[in-house]
Design a protein around this motif. Sequence first.
Motif, PDB file in Angstrom:
ATOM      1  N   LYS A  53     -12.506   9.035   2.332  1.00  0.00           N
ATOM      2  CA  LYS A  53     -12.636   7.360   2.280  1.00  0.00           C
ATOM      3  C   LYS A  53     -11.901   6.398   3.015  1.00  0.00           C
ATOM      4  N   LYS A  54     -10.429   6.932   2.841  1.00  0.00           N
ATOM      5  CA  LYS A  54      -9.316   6.084   3.484  1.00  0.00           C
ATOM      6  C   LYS A  54      -9.629   6.207   4.908  1.00  0.00           C
ATOM      7  N   LYS A  55      -9.975   7.641   5.401  1.00  0.00           N
ATOM      8  CA  LYS A  55     -10.064   7.744   6.934  1.00  0.00           C
ATOM      9  C   LYS A  55     -11.322   6.653   7.460  1.00  0.00           C
ATOM     10  N   GLU A  67     -12.058   4.011   6.164  1.00  0.00           N
ATOM     11  CA  GLU A  67     -11.819   2.815   5.978  1.00  0.00           C
ATOM     12  C   GLU A  67     -10.952   2.486   7.285  1.00  0.00           C
ATOM     13  N   ALA A  68     -10.056   3.227   7.671  1.00  0.00           N
ATOM     14  CA  ALA A  68      -9.098   2.763   8.695  1.00  0.00           C
ATOM     15  C   ALA A  68     -10.045   2.735  10.007  1.00  0.00           C
ATOM     16  N   GLN A 104     -11.623  -0.511   9.828  1.00  0.00           N
ATOM     17  CA  GLN A 104     -10.594  -1.581  10.028  1.00  0.00           C
ATOM     18  C   GLN A 104     -10.542  -1.859  11.832  1.00  0.00           C
ATOM     19  N   ASN A 120     -11.960  -6.905   2.053  1.00  0.00           N
ATOM     20  CA  ASN A 120     -11.712  -5.762   1.483  1.00  0.00           C
ATOM     21  C   ASN A 120     -12.872  -4.649   1.754  1.00  0.00           C
ATOM     22  N   SER A 164      -1.648  12.690  -7.355  1.00  0.00           N
ATOM     23  CA  SER A 164      -1.446  11.881  -6.179  1.00  0.00           C
ATOM     24  C   SER A 164      -0.222  10.998  -6.270  1.00  0.00           C
ATOM     25  N   ALA A 194      -0.273   7.493  -5.662  1.00  0.00           N
ATOM     26  CA  ALA A 194      -0.718   6.021  -5.696  1.00  0.00           C
ATOM     27  C   ALA A 194       0.408   5.230  -6.454  1.00  0.00           C
ATOM     28  N   GLU A 251     -10.341  11.414  -6.693  1.00  0.00           N
ATOM     29  CA  GLU A 251     -10.941   9.841  -6.624  1.00  0.00           C
ATOM     30  C   GLU A 251     -11.141   9.894  -8.404  1.00  0.00           C
TER      31      GLU A 251
END
Length: 586
Positions: free
Chosen positions: A2-4, A6-7, A10, A29, A113, A115, A515
Amino acid sequence: MKKKLEALLQQAIATLKIQGDVPDDIAVNILIERVRDPQFGDFATNLAMLLAKPAKTSPRQLAEKLIAVLPLDNTIAKVEIAGPGFINFYMDSSSQFDIVKQIHGSGSAFGLSQAGAGKKVQVEFVSANPTGPLHVGHGRGAAYGSAVADLLEAVGFDVHREYYVNDAGRQMDILATSIWLRYLEECGEPVRFPDNGYRGAYISGIAQSIHKNSGEAYRRPFAVAVQDLPPDEAQGGDKETHIDALIAKAKELLGTVAYRAVFLAGLNDILTDIKNDLNEFGVSYEEWFSEQRLVDDGSVDKALERLKNSGHLYEKDGAIWFASSALGDEKDRVVKRENGQYTYFASDIAYHMNKLDRGFDLIIDIWGADHHGYIPRVKAAIQALGADAAKLKVLLVQFATLYRGEEKVQMSTRSGEFVTLRQLRNEVGKDAARFFYVMRRSEQHMDFDLQLATSKTSENPVYYVQYAYARVCSVLRQLAEKGFTRNIALGMDNLTKLTEEHETGLLNTLVRYPEALERAALTHEPHQLILYLRELANDFHTYYNAHQFLVEDDGLRDARLNLISAAKQVLANGLKLLNINTPESM
RNA sequence: GCGCCCGUAGCUCAGCUGGAUAGAGCGCAGCCCUCCGGAGGCUGAGGUCAGAGGUUCGAAUCCUCUCGGGCGCGCCA
């Protein structure tokens, strides 16, 4: 993953901003969701729909522009626009097998994690008055609180678990006096027990042990104790006034030292019981924080001094009030009574000041839902102490109603006939108790079916999840019996043979564990983790029912064993986190 | 009376912080079954998301009101 994504998105937005397709000042967001329906790919984002308005264009048009400038790599097989403007991502299927290797490599650390790394959080829970054994209501708070704390720890927070011991105040005096009266009975005194006293059998137990250890050292004539006392409720008077007078008389007749001895005997006995109870329930604390300590070391005075200096206190009707209504509370609250004694709230202000001074980034208080009206005044106190009220997060736990099958288990607090946590544990066991307590959202009323909790069928969710774990163990045992030898490396090389629908389904569920864990932790909702584990167990069981694992084809067999071992690992990680056992056979 | 929580399938509950056709377990109906681990498996029916308005591309989810349930409104803790 997901983060990938997202990047990447972006970057795409940044490009569009330069091109002038999206206004510069907009900040979004980015929300990336895993999609339920496989026909829409693996991940989706609603980004285009959110940006369409500020960009003065239609969602689908914007989605096309986004995709055009999206930097792609080989893990993404396909990107599509669908529906009103969703951007769907289809991942390359060869990457789906990596999870098996990843779980195998990380083992018990899989899913953990960082976080919350670098953040100190305090979790205060249970904190039941040490005036009697814990009951099933406290049990839910204990299960929930420890789960919240353990989850936070799993995602990297520095967690401090704490039990606030209300060892000061009137309730404790009532306890001490109750014990003393039972003790007098032991000595043979004719005692009329006060209406407002603690009646539980454990009180007599404590009295007996005092009698055994100290003989008649604390014996005073009961007739003297009740001489000139205001009438009790049953005598047409007020039970509060009566017991207060009785307490005063007990202190007077016994003297400070002897009274304190009885008091401490009661406190220690009950507190020890609570500690053992919680320990057996798999709940541990970094600290047992004494309320009396706050009184003794002057913290309460100091806290009130601070409120006074900042102009939040005033005097009225002989009492000292905290002007909490100016800070969002319904009305102002007394902190020091007309008779000169502090209220419970006063020491609670001091306690929260102490928490703030200890430098926690987040303070979590877990209370029974019946205390919800208390939140505004504590928040007000934190503000008045010059801190940010948002630092305190109060989580409420509703009570559980016990059922035995269809039948409701009657509980009456009035007669003191409540079901204790210990009784519950004896009946259903630690695992089922913890699982059931945490299975539902904490602020939801819950029905706890004792019959279901002990049943050994797939209807029982605890059994169902533990059974999935035991079943994997069983298959691995069967391996040797059938004369096979497991080759992990060979299995890893043959993961691409896992093409059955059940296998991809299981793989997809396994990927989601980190997650699920993180979400459960950050939202303080352990039931999310239970939900996940039930899903995983279900995926495994249906796979088990549909396919044979111990097949002749070495590569396929080892690949399947690696897959179900991964499932076993994740089940174990989740269950251990919730302090639930992982039996290898059932 | 005021405040907080809640209302989703016959029952017990989820619903990823506003997304695509509202899900699961039990129960119910039908079919298959004796298979590494047992009272098992598969399929299906079942919903006005309490009700009414509103916000918007889009609401079970956010706002307002109504109805219904729980809890709280002490110089108790």
